[in-house]
Motif scaffolding. Sequence first.
Motif, PDB file in Angstrom:
ATOM      1  N   ILE A 124     -47.584  18.368 -16.737  1.00 17.14           N
ATOM      2  CA  ILE A 124     -47.304  19.765 -16.387  1.00 17.14           C
ATOM      3  C   ILE A 124     -48.463  20.343 -15.588  1.00 17.14           C
ATOM      4  O   ILE A 124     -48.261  21.011 -14.564  1.00 17.14           O
ATOM      5  N   ARG A 147     -42.379  19.160 -12.837  1.00 18.09           N
ATOM      6  CA  ARG A 147     -41.445  20.073 -13.483  1.00 18.09           C
ATOM      7  C   ARG A 147     -40.220  19.342 -14.020  1.00 18.09           C
ATOM      8  O   ARG A 147     -39.310  19.968 -14.538  1.00 18.09           O
ATOM      9  N   VAL A 204     -40.176  23.238 -17.638  1.00 17.56           N
ATOM     10  CA  VAL A 204     -39.866  21.868 -17.235  1.00 17.56           C
ATOM     11  C   VAL A 204     -38.542  21.435 -17.856  1.00 17.56           C
ATOM     12  O   VAL A 204     -38.095  21.989 -18.870  1.00 17.56           O
TER      13      VAL A 204
END
Length: 431
Positions: free
Chosen positions: A107, A112, A142
């Motif tokens: 992340i 994502r 995400v």
Amino acid sequence: MTLFSRRAALAALSFCTASASWGVLAQPSAATPGAPIKVALVESLSGSFANTGEAVFRNVAWAIERVNGRGGVRLPAAAGGSRPLQLLRYDSKGQNEEALSALRTAIDDGARVILQGNSSATAAVLIEAINKHNQREPERRVLFLNYSAVDPILTNEKCSFWHFRFDAHADMRMAALMEVLRGDKQLSQVYLIGQDYSFGQAVLREARHQLARQRPDVAIVGEELHPVGRVKDFAPYAVKIKASGAQAVITGNWGNDLTLLVKAAREVGWSGMFYTFYGNALGAPAALGDAGVDRVVAVADWLPNLPTAGSEAFYRSFRERFPRPQDDYVHMRMQLMVEALAQALERAGGTDAVAVARALETADVSLHGQRGRMRAEDHQFQQQLVVGVMDRVGAPGVPFDVEGSGYGFRVVRQIPADQAQLPSSCRMQRP
């Protein structure tokens, strides 16, 4: 002419290395035209199950090459225009804590979309972590695309808006195996063995349920759960299987836990049937040799010897891309997963996680004759399942072997998607 040549497609993968530092290389910002859309693979790339992780990487990399080779994901100019997918890889080392650490790093590196599958226990902790992260940091939400974690609970009680499963879950796979086992009229005794975690427990639980419902005449003469990835010698288990009088084993074992089990069974002289979820590659056919002919049954979403239009061309193209025998483990569902992601990104018109998730909920993709669609109510992909029986290459229905072993799988059942599907208890919370 496509916007990206094959060389450019491969370049989009060139940032992948063996450590979690891949994402720290300088990249254009997301607003820059053509900036890559980062997709993170969190998987066991070292340790007992490294071969399974590397098999996933090859499949996902090949699928991404296909998308990038046709120009990447076509988005509006305001969203960067045509953009390639960039695959980053992170080694979970087969440990949940390492997977969570990799998730955080991915992340931070700008990914994502998270990909994982080779452990339902890991998938469960990732779902929980992603749920919390997306609530805390909505600007960095995400999505989690799952290609192999098949504990049914993940699209039932623990279903999540952010999680999408592209493999049939364990109950669906067991029902498919029962299509063949039900017809084995000589079978009267079975042995259940599996890995001691959520998935292995789910397989044995469903085996008991399905046997009671469909073959109440078959006795379960043994049931065993063993540590995951830590057993180096399965001879004691094989001896117990032989001594039980079982004519068949039902197992969800995968990776080395399956290969070592079938090898031990051969070495102690047990000659019964293996009804498996994953007995069609990663060393299992070679470990059994002739002892596995007509005795190893495997269920999958697709098999190389599937007699349908386009299947042979699909398989040959994979082998051209990865010609080494040890690399021969192709997953159609992973190809469909990446196609579904590209489709959803284009329909969403950008990378906003909520918009892409809503587009993924109605994904409907086809490739070389294989079609799959996402079920919105639980995010469980619906596709046909096939069951194959191990045989020598060159036998009727077996033009292809696996991993250069000299053995392949003859397709004996094709189960349409509408027949393979099962109801869900999911009560999904949507943003």
